[in-house]
Design a protein around this motif. Structure first.
Motif, PDB file in Angstrom:
ATOM      1  N   ASP A   1     -33.131 -65.298 -45.085  1.00  0.00           N
ATOM      2  CA  ASP A   1     -33.777 -66.360 -45.235  1.00  0.00           C
ATOM      3  C   ASP A   1     -34.888 -66.316 -46.215  1.00  0.00           C
ATOM      4  O   ASP A   1     -35.751 -67.385 -46.442  1.00  0.00           O
ATOM      5  N   ASP A   2     -35.034 -65.240 -46.890  1.00  0.00           N
ATOM      6  CA  ASP A   2     -36.022 -64.980 -47.885  1.00  0.00           C
ATOM      7  C   ASP A   2     -35.845 -65.696 -49.164  1.00  0.00           C
ATOM      8  O   ASP A   2     -34.502 -66.074 -49.324  1.00  0.00           O
ATOM      9  N   PRO A   3     -36.641 -66.089 -50.126  1.00  0.00           N
ATOM     10  CA  PRO A   3     -36.360 -66.760 -51.171  1.00  0.00           C
ATOM     11  C   PRO A   3     -35.537 -65.914 -52.348  1.00  0.00           C
ATOM     12  O   PRO A   3     -35.759 -64.604 -52.089  1.00  0.00           O
ATOM     13  N   ASP A   4     -34.877 -66.511 -53.179  1.00  0.00           N
ATOM     14  CA  ASP A   4     -34.156 -65.568 -54.008  1.00  0.00           C
ATOM     15  C   ASP A   4     -34.765 -64.639 -54.700  1.00  0.00           C
ATOM     16  O   ASP A   4     -36.110 -65.159 -55.210  1.00  0.00           O
ATOM     17  N   VAL A   5     -34.419 -63.835 -55.241  1.00  0.00           N
ATOM     18  CA  VAL A   5     -34.977 -62.741 -56.007  1.00  0.00           C
ATOM     19  C   VAL A   5     -35.184 -63.355 -57.479  1.00  0.00           C
ATOM     20  O   VAL A   5     -34.074 -63.661 -57.998  1.00  0.00           O
ATOM     21  N   LEU A   6     -36.338 -63.205 -58.046  1.00  0.00           N
ATOM     22  CA  LEU A   6     -36.587 -63.432 -59.535  1.00  0.00           C
ATOM     23  C   LEU A   6     -36.040 -62.368 -60.296  1.00  0.00           C
ATOM     24  O   LEU A   6     -37.050 -61.146 -60.041  1.00  0.00           O
ATOM     25  N   VAL A   7     -35.332 -62.432 -61.214  1.00  0.00           N
ATOM     26  CA  VAL A   7     -35.279 -61.289 -62.340  1.00  0.00           C
ATOM     27  C   VAL A   7     -35.558 -61.692 -63.755  1.00  0.00           C
ATOM     28  O   VAL A   7     -34.898 -62.629 -64.175  1.00  0.00           O
ATOM     29  N   VAL A   8     -36.525 -61.075 -64.367  1.00  0.00           N
ATOM     30  CA  VAL A   8     -36.913 -61.292 -65.565  1.00  0.00           C
ATOM     31  C   VAL A   8     -36.453 -60.387 -66.620  1.00  0.00           C
ATOM     32  O   VAL A   8     -36.584 -59.103 -66.321  1.00  0.00           O
ATOM     33  N   LEU A   9     -36.059 -60.870 -67.538  1.00  0.00           N
ATOM     34  CA  LEU A   9     -35.338 -60.304 -68.818  1.00  0.00           C
ATOM     35  C   LEU A   9     -35.784 -60.728 -70.178  1.00  0.00           C
ATOM     36  O   LEU A   9     -36.102 -61.838 -70.252  1.00  0.00           O
ATOM     37  N   ASP A  10     -36.047 -59.722 -70.946  1.00  0.00           N
ATOM     38  CA  ASP A  10     -36.417 -60.080 -72.514  1.00  0.00           C
ATOM     39  C   ASP A  10     -35.211 -60.523 -73.233  1.00  0.00           C
ATOM     40  O   ASP A  10     -34.025 -60.689 -72.666  1.00  0.00           O
ATOM     41  N   ALA A  11     -35.445 -60.990 -74.418  1.00  0.00           N
ATOM     42  CA  ALA A  11     -34.566 -61.394 -75.358  1.00  0.00           C
ATOM     43  C   ALA A  11     -33.517 -60.302 -75.598  1.00  0.00           C
ATOM     44  O   ALA A  11     -34.018 -59.138 -75.665  1.00  0.00           O
TER      45      ALA A  11
ATOM     46  N   ARG B   1     -27.106 -55.775 -58.859  1.00  0.00           N
ATOM     47  CA  ARG B   1     -26.349 -55.655 -57.794  1.00  0.00           C
ATOM     48  C   ARG B   1     -26.607 -54.563 -56.718  1.00  0.00           C
ATOM     49  O   ARG B   1     -26.865 -54.873 -55.508  1.00  0.00           O
ATOM     50  N   GLU B   2     -26.569 -53.301 -57.390  1.00  0.00           N
ATOM     51  CA  GLU B   2     -26.702 -52.239 -56.416  1.00  0.00           C
ATOM     52  C   GLU B   2     -28.157 -52.065 -56.116  1.00  0.00           C
ATOM     53  O   GLU B   2     -28.500 -51.582 -54.749  1.00  0.00           O
ATOM     54  N   THR B   3     -29.334 -52.351 -56.839  1.00  0.00           N
ATOM     55  CA  THR B   3     -30.782 -52.290 -56.488  1.00  0.00           C
ATOM     56  C   THR B   3     -30.794 -53.478 -55.490  1.00  0.00           C
ATOM     57  O   THR B   3     -31.500 -53.075 -54.492  1.00  0.00           O
ATOM     58  N   LEU B   4     -30.337 -54.590 -55.391  1.00  0.00           N
ATOM     59  CA  LEU B   4     -30.630 -55.512 -54.600  1.00  0.00           C
ATOM     60  C   LEU B   4     -29.686 -55.374 -53.220  1.00  0.00           C
ATOM     61  O   LEU B   4     -30.254 -55.494 -52.134  1.00  0.00           O
ATOM     62  N   ALA B   5     -28.717 -54.540 -53.116  1.00  0.00           N
ATOM     63  CA  ALA B   5     -27.908 -54.153 -51.976  1.00  0.00           C
ATOM     64  C   ALA B   5     -28.837 -53.088 -51.177  1.00  0.00           C
ATOM     65  O   ALA B   5     -28.818 -52.913 -50.055  1.00  0.00           O
ATOM     66  N   ARG B   6     -29.605 -51.933 -51.914  1.00  0.00           N
ATOM     67  CA  ARG B   6     -30.430 -51.273 -51.351  1.00  0.00           C
ATOM     68  C   ARG B   6     -31.710 -51.983 -50.789  1.00  0.00           C
ATOM     69  O   ARG B   6     -32.085 -51.575 -49.620  1.00  0.00           O
ATOM     70  N   LEU B   7     -32.116 -52.813 -51.350  1.00  0.00           N
ATOM     71  CA  LEU B   7     -33.353 -53.495 -50.899  1.00  0.00           C
ATOM     72  C   LEU B   7     -33.064 -54.239 -49.596  1.00  0.00           C
ATOM     73  O   LEU B   7     -33.719 -54.370 -48.587  1.00  0.00           O
ATOM     74  N   ILE B   8     -31.795 -54.729 -49.453  1.00  0.00           N
ATOM     75  CA  ILE B   8     -31.329 -55.328 -48.365  1.00  0.00           C
ATOM     76  C   ILE B   8     -31.361 -54.081 -47.094  1.00  0.00           C
ATOM     77  O   ILE B   8     -31.529 -54.517 -45.983  1.00  0.00           O
ATOM     78  N   ARG B   9     -30.608 -53.316 -47.524  1.00  0.00           N
ATOM     79  CA  ARG B   9     -30.344 -52.082 -46.668  1.00  0.00           C
ATOM     80  C   ARG B   9     -31.767 -51.644 -45.932  1.00  0.00           C
ATOM     81  O   ARG B   9     -31.631 -51.157 -44.797  1.00  0.00           O
ATOM     82  N   THR B  10     -32.647 -51.571 -46.945  1.00  0.00           N
ATOM     83  CA  THR B  10     -33.805 -50.951 -46.564  1.00  0.00           C
ATOM     84  C   THR B  10     -34.834 -51.989 -45.674  1.00  0.00           C
ATOM     85  O   THR B  10     -36.106 -51.741 -45.490  1.00  0.00           O
ATOM     86  N   GLY B  11     -34.377 -53.284 -45.559  1.00  0.00           N
ATOM     87  CA  GLY B  11     -35.167 -54.185 -45.065  1.00  0.00           C
ATOM     88  C   GLY B  11     -36.124 -54.871 -45.808  1.00  0.00           C
ATOM     89  O   GLY B  11     -36.895 -55.838 -45.193  1.00  0.00           O
ATOM     90  N   HIS B  12     -36.223 -54.711 -47.222  1.00  0.00           N
ATOM     91  CA  HIS B  12     -37.162 -55.456 -48.023  1.00  0.00           C
ATOM     92  C   HIS B  12     -36.683 -57.032 -48.252  1.00  0.00           C
ATOM     93  O   HIS B  12     -37.737 -57.663 -48.434  1.00  0.00           O
ATOM     94  N   ARG B  13     -35.355 -57.368 -47.982  1.00  0.00           N
ATOM     95  CA  ARG B  13     -35.249 -58.740 -48.060  1.00  0.00           C
ATOM     96  C   ARG B  13     -34.212 -59.143 -46.930  1.00  0.00           C
ATOM     97  O   ARG B  13     -33.164 -58.441 -46.664  1.00  0.00           O
ATOM     98  N   HIS B  14     -34.732 -60.037 -46.681  1.00  0.00           N
ATOM     99  CA  HIS B  14     -33.630 -60.897 -45.441  1.00  0.00           C
ATOM    100  C   HIS B  14     -32.930 -61.893 -45.762  1.00  0.00           C
ATOM    101  O   HIS B  14     -33.372 -62.653 -46.975  1.00  0.00           O
TER     102      HIS B  14
END
Length: 327
Positions: free
Chosen positions: A191-201, A176-189
């Motif tokens: 209308d952009d596609p959803d961010v894909l988060v990959v996690l292991d077992a 949540r905090e990383t996505l908020a920083r990416l939005i504040r710095t203009g990396h995500r707008h």
């Protein structure tokens, strides 16, 4: 720090110089010594096994006393560093989507008896044991993945998992905090596609999806083979004897005989060079049957019904592995 040339809108050396200036500004006490110490760690041609060896690196131009003083009394503003990392170029997939990965790496400290907040870290292949619990410090790393078959990643955050921390809540807050920083710095707008988060077992996919339901993210989590999922029950059927409608439909136990599984909605078959025949099957709108214990005993109010969190179960089978192990 390394920057892939294909990711930068500016000349890579200029982006790297800007990051170094910003990193120096994050060091508030003994800044010059800490900055040179960082260069010494990164430029050392061999693994760093003792702190005093860094005083011999040409990047560290101070005495060994300054090295220890920097470690003991130096101070870094981590919030500012996290924001600085979010301003660096972030790789994207072929369709322009940001892909993040989260995993835990342990810094093993079995002999550091006086070090605080150590936890038992499960590791494989440590010494002569195939699996052992070794005291150490687990760190949760979050990185942006580069498209294609590459090991290059952009680390965006790292947090220590302290004793008593809920790993799922910590991971959700980290995303949540990383996505908020990416939005504040203009990396995500918007209308952009959803961010894909990959996690292991090892991660609780259902609870993570419930905690992050309000964010524009999609989770891809590898699940264990003993998990059980259910389809939706379909149209409610009311019988004369009463009772509420069923909440769960057909049962999909990953460890059970495949003949008992419900029919998959999608199936693809491809021939690959490294893995031979690869088959993919998927089941849409699957969910787990939650029980009111563990985190679900506190996450949901006792008067509320446990949620039904839908997802897609994907099963990939291949003919063989490059390592000749059983696939």
């Amino acid at each position: 720090m390394s920057i892939a040339t294909c990711l930068c809108d500016v000349e890579p050396n200029a982006a790297l110089a800007r990051f170094r200036r910003g990193y120096h500004d994050c060091l508030y006490r003994r800044a010059d010594a800490l900055f040179e110490l960082t260069d010494a760690v990164l430029c050392s041609p061999t693994p760093v096994r003792s702190l005093v060896e860094l005083a011999l690196e040409p990047e560290f131009q101070r005495s060994h006393g300054a090295l220890y003083d920097a470690v003991n009394t130096g101070w870094m503003e981590f919030t500012r560093l996290r924001h600085l990392l979010a301003t660096t170029p972030v790789p994207r997939s072929a369709e322009g989507r940001i892909v993040l990965a989260v995993d835990v790496t342990c810094w093993l400290r079995p002999d550091a008896d006086t070090s605080p907040e150590r936890r038992f870290c499960h590791v494989s292949g440590y010494g002569t044991a195939s699996g052992a619990n070794v005291p150490g410090w687990p760190y949760s790393f979050l990185a942006a993945l580069e498209p294609g078959r590459s090991s290059w990643t952009a680390i965006l955050d790292a947090q220590r998992v302290a004793p008593g921390d809920d790993a799922t809540e910590l991971t959700a807050d980290q995303i949540r905090e990383t996505l908020a920083r990416l939005i504040r710095t203009g990396h995500r707008h918007e209308d952009d596609p959803d961010v894909l988060v990959v996690l292991d077992a090892g991660y609780d996919a259902t609870r993570l999806a419930w905690l992050l339901a309000d964010l524009p993210v999609e989770l891809v989590v590898r699940v264990r083979s003993d998990r059980v999922y259910y389809t939706d029950p379909g149209a409610p059927v009311y019988r004369r004897q009463g009772g509420r409608p069923a909440r769960h439909g057909r049962r999909l136990a990953l460890s059970a005989d495949q003949d008992t599984w419900p029919a998959s909605e999608h199936r693809t078959v491809n021939d690959t060079r490294r893995y031979g025949r690869a088959e993919t099957r998927s089941w849409d709108r699957m969910h787990q049957q939650l029980q009111r214990h563990g985190p679900w005993a506190t996450d949901v109010h006792p008067d509320e019904e446990l949620p039904v969190v839908h997802g897609t179960v994907i099963r990939l089978t291949v003919a063989h592995l490059p390592s000749e192990r059983t696939p």
